[in-house]
Design a protein around this motif. Structure first.
Motif: not given
Ligand SMILES: Nc1ncnc2c1ncn2[C@@H]1O[C@H](COP(=O)(O)OP(=O)(O)OP(=O)(O)O)[C@@H](O)[C@H]1O
Length: 321
Positions: A18-31, A67-74
């Motif tokens: 269950d992936v919800a609102g998942l965000v990952k950024s490296y430096g200023g770049r959101t991937v 680790r997600p920058t934001r959001g969650r994974v279950l």
């Protein structure tokens, strides 16, 4: 209307992933940019996207490796790191090369099973399952890529997990290996497991997946059943080339057929077969130069969908940009 993602596994249990609102950024770049999707048990879910779309990063977050920058994974209703004995819940193949080359296949599997308190009897079982029994005593350094993939899958299966995650498992496999993997993963899904397989190839995924999650530049582009995607994009039509397109088009439209004109001037007729188009042309007396049944390739549909998300696109030769 009911969204088919709401149907998890018919038991009301949590989705496998269950992936919800998942965000990952490296430096200023959101991937990975606000991904929300679910993976259900009893099906193979194809996780598709061009190179650099964020598939591996997402999988690593599912597995608690990033680790997600934001959001969650279950996974099975919990964050991976909160799972007791995680290999019993989820098995993963991220990098088939990550095995000590001096170790035999059996020793590698024994090592992983001991570290995860999995009975050693599983080693023989998983070797058998992936067809490596006769190679069990060989050092993995001498394994072909196909054998390493099989060993990676055997490792993922050690804990008999309900969830399998494989990152581009088809890469580098020969046709026999690909066919084996396809059958193997479908069988695991038929046993009731959730199988998430990433790829950047629609043609390969179409032969394997029941469901598609398509991403581009870290964003969700489609979350759809394979059948739904094929019905929407694999449009069947009849191509007819004629010296009198205006007259033939009018005749076809009088027969309530939808007609479009292709870039090369041929007519494309929807909702019927070549026989009817041929009959109408004959009745009208319009000479037919070409008559064929065509279908949009799913790969084309996927390429169109992800065109804006490709990091390093090739451009048609000779065209100014
Ligand atoms: N540790 C990291 N630091 C900085 N950038 C990263 C890191 N890991 C991944 N990226 C970047 O994140 C983006 C997504 O990479 P990712 O490997 O998740 O894509 P992918 O969809 O799996 O692609 P591929 O099909 O090429 O494996 C890429 O642009 C990549 O360069």
């Amino acid at each position: 209307m009911k969204n088919d993602r709401e149907i998890t596994n018919g038991t009301g249990a949590a989705p496998a992933i269950d992936v919800a609102g998942l965000v990952k950024s490296y430096g200023g770049r959101t991937v990975v940019d606000g991904l929300t999707f679910q993976v259900r048990a009893g099906a193979v879910t194809g996780f598709l996207g061009p190179n650099g779309a964020g598939k591996s990063t997402t999988m690593r977050m599912v597995l608690g490796l990033d680790r997600p920058t934001r959001g969650r994974v279950l996974v099975s209703g919990r964050p991976y790191r909160a799972l007791r004995e995680p290999l019993r819940h989820v098995g993963a193949l991220l990098d088939a090369g990550a095995v000590h080359p001096g170790r035999t296949a059996r020793d590698h599997l024994l090592c992983v099973s001991r570290a995860n308190r999995i009975p050693g009897t599983r080693v023989g079982e998983v070797l058998e399952q992936v067809g490596l029994t006769t190679a069990a005593g060989r050092r993995t350094g001498g394994f072909s890529l196909g054998m390493r993939q099989r060993l990676g899958i055997a490792t993922a299966l050690l804990g008999d997990p309900r969830v399998l995650i494989l990152d581009e498992p088809v890469n580098g496999l020969d046709p026999e290996g690909i066919r084996w993997l396809r059958r193997f993963l479908k069988d695991r899904a038929a046993e009731g497991r959730a199988v998430l397989v990433s790829s950047h190839l629609m043609t390969e995924t179409a032969l394997l997946a029941d469901h598609l999650v398509i991403i581009g530049k870290g964003r969700l582009l489609a979350d759809v059943s394979m059948a739904g995607f094929a019905a929407e994009h694999g449009r069947v039509r009849v191509r007819v080339g004629t010296t009198e397109p205006v007259r033939l088009r009018a005749a076809l439209e009088r027969g309530n057929l939808r007609v479009e004109t292709a870039a090369d001037g041929a007519l494309e007729v929807y909702g019927t077969g070549p026989a009817e188009v041929g009959r109408i042309a004959a009745r009208e007396g319009t000479p037919v130069l070409e008559l064929s049944r065509t279908e949009d390739s799913l790969e084309d549909a996927f390429m169109r969908m992800t065109a804006d998300s490709v990091e390093y696109a090739t451009r048609p030769l000779g065209k100014a940009v």
